[in-house]
Design an enzyme around this catalytic site. Structure first.
Site, PDB file in Angstrom:
ATOM      1  N   ASP A   1       0.845  -1.193   0.000  1.00  0.00           N
ATOM      2  CA  ASP A   1       0.000   0.000   0.000  1.00  0.00           C
ATOM      3  C   ASP A   1       0.883   1.246   0.000  1.00  0.00           C
ATOM      4  O   ASP A   1       2.015   1.226   0.475  1.00  0.00           O
ATOM      5  CB  ASP A   1      -0.977   0.001   1.174  1.00  0.00           C
ATOM      6  CG  ASP A   1      -0.395  -0.582   2.446  1.00  0.00           C
ATOM      7  OD1 ASP A   1       0.833  -0.795   2.513  1.00  0.00           O
ATOM      8  OD2 ASP A   1      -1.160  -0.839   3.386  1.00  0.00           O
TER       9      ASP A   1
ATOM     10  N   GLU B   1      -5.788   3.553   3.486  1.00  0.00           N
ATOM     11  CA  GLU B   1      -6.305   4.248   4.663  1.00  0.00           C
ATOM     12  C   GLU B   1      -7.695   4.826   4.426  1.00  0.00           C
ATOM     13  O   GLU B   1      -8.341   5.297   5.354  1.00  0.00           O
ATOM     14  CB  GLU B   1      -5.342   5.365   5.083  1.00  0.00           C
ATOM     15  CG  GLU B   1      -3.951   4.889   5.475  1.00  0.00           C
ATOM     16  CD  GLU B   1      -3.935   4.064   6.750  1.00  0.00           C
ATOM     17  OE1 GLU B   1      -4.979   3.993   7.422  1.00  0.00           O
ATOM     18  OE2 GLU B   1      -2.882   3.489   7.066  1.00  0.00           O
TER      19      GLU B   1
END
Length: 376
Positions: free
Chosen positions: A71, A130
């Site tokens: 990520d 997120e």
């Protein structure tokens, strides 16, 4: 691979300086693409998607494709580490270790770009972990379908574990998560005439108290769930009764069934507040993440490999209430995630998080060895 001779530490530090919100990671994507541009191109093929990247390494005698996810987004946190390479983006920080995740992925990628693997590899640099969530739309693309892996692996740094440690478990590792936003609208007015109003501060306070009973009285005691209200806003000044109030929070459960029950109960309580306080209400669940459910067979195999073939210390961890949209990637494709020890006195999402950079070399070496092991 120590910090002194590990080029990926410098890469991590450069990425650390440019944290960006989900789906706005333009500088980050540009940095990654520039690095990849300098790799040998004989065995790699690249496609971009939004601010993410798919990169396929062609195997020499492929029997399967193994996916690796990293990520890439940061968090809206003002950094307080005092590091010489602290964030250059005001109000943004890599406070969840995604800068390490990317540098580790680049280290693994570089090895296999210069030492072609036997099996195909698919590297996925995923935006918006997120929020609002990049994993699900990423695996719904034609690129993913075209290069669909037979299994996927990923890691997440763990500040609570020392460097040289890997922690994971078969089965459920991370919880189901959902954001929670509740808006209340009533009738505001002068503080001296409360009988002419419907006070949304009072309604909001009552609702927060009621929400604390949801887990205690609606979830099996042998299961686990959490409702946290992290933010309340309402009103304008001290002598005006609030016309509006907003609750912002999160829901975490260890089962899909519990998530459904918790939401049903929240909705019932909100309806009761609407009637009891003569107001209008709305609920928004925002981003929802699927549980990270490690494939039992693959995880047990990986755990045996770490124990028998590396110098890394393996810990069988417990499930955690943390959320990860990586769960969507392994919902229908076998895979697993593990914690990587990165010993920091401050935890994830903290403004002073400072992972030990020796963890980068540990992860690169371990994953390279594991992928070579899988090819045999």
């Amino acid at each position: 691979m120590s910090i002194m001779n590990n080029p990926y530490v410098q890469i991590r530090r450069e990425l650390h300086q440019i944290p960006e919100r989900g789906f706005d990671e333009t500088k980050t994507q540009g940095y990654l693409l520039q690095y990849i541009q300098n790799l040998p191109k004989e065995h790699i093929e690249l496609k971009t998607w939004k601010t993410g990247i798919f990169l396929r390494v062609q195997g020499t005698a492929p029997r399967k494709t193994i996916g690796y996810r990293a990520d890439i987004d940061g968090l809206p946190i003002t950094e307080e580490t005092g590091l010489s390479f602290k964030s250059l983006h005001e109000g943004m920080m890599h406070a969840c270790g995604h800068d390490l995740h990317m540098s580790i992925a680049l280290g693994i990628l570089t090895h296999f770009a210069t030492h072609p693997p036997k099996d195909n590899l698919l590297f996925m640099f995923q935006p918006a972990e997120e929020g609002p969530g990049g994993a699900l739309p990423m695996i719904q693309t034609d690129f993913f379908t075209q290069w669909k892996p037979d299994m996927i692996i990923a890691l997440h740094i763990a500040p609570e574990y020392p460097v040289g440690t890997i922690a994971t478990k078969p089965g459920l590792l991370f919880a189901n998560t959902s954001e929670l936003f509740i808006d209340l609208t009533g009738l505001g007015g002068h503080a001296a005439y409360p009988h002419q109003t419907n006070d949304m501060v009072v309604a909001a306070c009552s609702l927060v108290t009621q929400l604390q009973s949801v887990v205690a009285r609606n979830v099996d005691p042998l299961d686990s769930a959490v409702i946290t209200i992290g933010k309340i806003t309402g009103g304008t000044v001290q002598n005006i009764i609030a016309e509006r109030a907003r609750l912002e929070g999160t829901i975490r459960t260890l089962s899909v069934e519990s998530m459904k029950k918790v939401k049903e109960r929240i909705e019932a309580l909100v309806q009761g507040v609407e009637i009891g306080y003569n107001c209008k209400t709305s609920i928004d669940y925002g981003s929802m993440y699927h549980q990270v459910d490690n494939d039992v067979k693959l995880t047990e195999e990986f755990m045996r490999f770490v124990t028998n073939e590396t110098n890394v210390n393996l810990i069988e961890s417990k499930e955690a209430m943390t959320g990860e949209d990586y769960g969507y990637m392994i919902a229908n494709t076998p895979g697993f995630m593990f914690w990587l020890g990165a010993e920091s006195p401050f935890g994830l999402h903290h403004s002073k998080l400072n992972p030990n950079e020796d963890a980068i070399g540990v992860a690169i070496n371990t994953i390279i060895s594991y992928l070579n092991f899988k090819a045999n």
